[in-house]
Design a protein around this motif. Structure first.
Motif, PDB file in Angstrom:
ATOM      1  N   GLU A  29       0.832  -1.204   0.000  1.00  0.00           N
ATOM      2  CA  GLU A  29       0.000   0.000   0.000  1.00  0.00           C
ATOM      3  C   GLU A  29       0.868   1.256   0.000  1.00  0.00           C
ATOM      4  O   GLU A  29       0.565   2.237  -0.686  1.00  0.00           O
ATOM      5  CB  GLU A  29      -0.932  -0.004   1.216  1.00  0.00           C
ATOM      6  CG  GLU A  29      -2.009  -1.086   1.167  1.00  0.00           C
ATOM      7  CD  GLU A  29      -2.865  -1.095   2.414  1.00  0.00           C
ATOM      8  OE1 GLU A  29      -2.681  -0.189   3.270  1.00  0.00           O
ATOM      9  OE2 GLU A  29      -3.697  -1.994   2.557  1.00  0.00           O
ATOM     10  N   HIS A  32       2.354   1.656  -3.404  1.00  0.00           N
ATOM     11  CA  HIS A  32       1.301   2.094  -4.340  1.00  0.00           C
ATOM     12  C   HIS A  32       1.187   3.612  -4.300  1.00  0.00           C
ATOM     13  O   HIS A  32       1.164   4.278  -5.345  1.00  0.00           O
ATOM     14  CB  HIS A  32      -0.028   1.429  -3.980  1.00  0.00           C
ATOM     15  CG  HIS A  32      -1.095   1.590  -5.014  1.00  0.00           C
ATOM     16  ND1 HIS A  32      -1.735   2.794  -5.259  1.00  0.00           N
ATOM     17  CD2 HIS A  32      -1.631   0.702  -5.888  1.00  0.00           C
ATOM     18  CE1 HIS A  32      -2.624   2.633  -6.218  1.00  0.00           C
ATOM     19  NE2 HIS A  32      -2.574   1.376  -6.628  1.00  0.00           N
ATOM     20  N   GLU A  36       2.326   5.806  -7.577  1.00  0.00           N
ATOM     21  CA  GLU A  36       1.168   6.209  -8.391  1.00  0.00           C
ATOM     22  C   GLU A  36       1.338   7.553  -9.104  1.00  0.00           C
ATOM     23  O   GLU A  36       0.982   7.668 -10.292  1.00  0.00           O
ATOM     24  CB  GLU A  36      -0.097   6.233  -7.529  1.00  0.00           C
ATOM     25  CG  GLU A  36      -1.361   6.481  -8.340  1.00  0.00           C
ATOM     26  CD  GLU A  36      -2.606   6.305  -7.518  1.00  0.00           C
ATOM     27  OE1 GLU A  36      -3.614   5.820  -8.059  1.00  0.00           O
ATOM     28  OE2 GLU A  36      -2.578   6.658  -6.305  1.00  0.00           O
ATOM     29  N   LEU A  46      -2.294   2.877 -12.427  1.00  0.00           N
ATOM     30  CA  LEU A  46      -1.636   1.901 -11.563  1.00  0.00           C
ATOM     31  C   LEU A  46      -2.676   0.893 -11.078  1.00  0.00           C
ATOM     32  O   LEU A  46      -3.456   1.169 -10.177  1.00  0.00           O
ATOM     33  CB  LEU A  46      -0.961   2.596 -10.377  1.00  0.00           C
ATOM     34  CG  LEU A  46      -0.154   1.698  -9.434  1.00  0.00           C
ATOM     35  CD1 LEU A  46       0.878   0.880 -10.191  1.00  0.00           C
ATOM     36  CD2 LEU A  46       0.512   2.539  -8.351  1.00  0.00           C
ATOM     37  N   ASP A  48      -2.112  -2.321  -9.821  1.00  0.00           N
ATOM     38  CA  ASP A  48      -1.828  -3.095  -8.613  1.00  0.00           C
ATOM     39  C   ASP A  48      -0.343  -3.035  -8.280  1.00  0.00           C
ATOM     40  O   ASP A  48       0.502  -2.891  -9.167  1.00  0.00           O
ATOM     41  CB  ASP A  48      -2.246  -4.561  -8.819  1.00  0.00           C
ATOM     42  CG  ASP A  48      -2.107  -5.391  -7.557  1.00  0.00           C
ATOM     43  OD1 ASP A  48      -2.583  -4.942  -6.489  1.00  0.00           O
ATOM     44  OD2 ASP A  48      -1.518  -6.488  -7.616  1.00  0.00           O
ATOM     45  N   VAL A  49      -0.034  -3.145  -6.992  1.00  0.00           N
ATOM     46  CA  VAL A  49       1.335  -3.325  -6.504  1.00  0.00           C
ATOM     47  C   VAL A  49       1.304  -4.470  -5.504  1.00  0.00           C
ATOM     48  O   VAL A  49       0.492  -4.470  -4.576  1.00  0.00           O
ATOM     49  CB  VAL A  49       1.885  -2.054  -5.816  1.00  0.00           C
ATOM     50  CG1 VAL A  49       3.277  -2.325  -5.238  1.00  0.00           C
ATOM     51  CG2 VAL A  49       1.938  -0.877  -6.779  1.00  0.00           C
ATOM     52  N   VAL A  62       4.505  -4.676 -10.224  1.00  0.00           N
ATOM     53  CA  VAL A  62       3.654  -3.515 -10.506  1.00  0.00           C
ATOM     54  C   VAL A  62       2.886  -3.773 -11.804  1.00  0.00           C
ATOM     55  O   VAL A  62       3.484  -4.155 -12.818  1.00  0.00           O
ATOM     56  CB  VAL A  62       4.510  -2.235 -10.649  1.00  0.00           C
ATOM     57  CG1 VAL A  62       3.630  -1.039 -11.014  1.00  0.00           C
ATOM     58  CG2 VAL A  62       5.284  -1.961  -9.359  1.00  0.00           C
TER      59      VAL A  62
END
Length: 204
Positions: A29, A32, A36, A46, A48-49, A62
């Motif tokens: 998180e 991210h 982003e 973006l 997903d990470v 990523v």
């Protein structure tokens, strides 16, 4: 050249021990939020990470996509460029724990499940199969998408060897859609400048 699931990888080294799974989620998180702005600045989304641990190393994966108003796939050149940008950001991250990591940047394949409204936007013009809640499942081409749902042009069943027939447009509200997936059409992918899910990839 475009590729529906292009991947590039960058290696970095450091020291440290693997964190617990909950810590990985918190770190994902944080990354991210860190990455982003750079992704958006490159006119990408973006998706997903995630962080995966392999021994003393970790893989930062990523997933980037085009904005929902655009169709087509993310090119290999764009994947390589954004990978370098994100790698530079991670190298300068003051909050990193300095453990070894591999950075992998990819774009979603055309076969990903349609789970968000933006996924349906990105699939405009595609042939999809939709599982409907309290109704018959529908296979058809996405005509339009709005906040209320998805409008499909159904493809009606015909005898084998005959050209598919199209039915009247059907509007499916999002709250009636159980799941949706894009049907792979190789001729359609070529016209759109896309590769199939098993297309080439780039690694560095």
């Amino acid at each position: 050249m475009t590729n529906a699931e292009a991947t590039t990888s960058t290696d970095r080294t450091g020291t440290g021990k693997a964190d617990a799974a909950s810590a990985h989620n918190l770190e994902a998180e944080r990354l991210h939020a860190l990455l982003e702005p750079a992704v958006l600045a490159n006119r990408l989304y973006l998706e997903d990470v995630s962080i995966h641990v392999a021994g003393a190393n970790r893989v930062v994966h990523v997933v980037v996509d085009l904005p929902q108003e655009e169709t087509g796939g993310v090119s290999l050149d764009v994947i390589a460029e954004i990978s370098k940008t994100l790698s530079d950001i991670l190298d300068g991250d003051p909050s990193t724990d300095s453990r070894p990591y591999d950075l992998e940047v990819s774009s979603p394949g055309v076969g990903r499940p349609l789970t968000e409204q933006r996924h349906w936007h990105r699939a405009r013009g595609r042939l999809v199969t939709v599982k409907v809640i309290q109704g018959e499942n529908v296979t058809g081409r996405i005509q339009s998408v709005d906040d209320g749902g998805v409008t499909l042009i159904p493809e009606l069943a015909v005898k084998k060897g005959m050209k598919p027939k199209q039915g009247d447009p059907v509007k499916l509200p999002f709250d009636r859609i159980r799941s949706g997936k894009v049907e792979i059409e190789f001729s359609h992918l070529e016209e759109a400048g896309l590769e199939n899910d098993n297309g080439p990839s780039e690694e560095a």
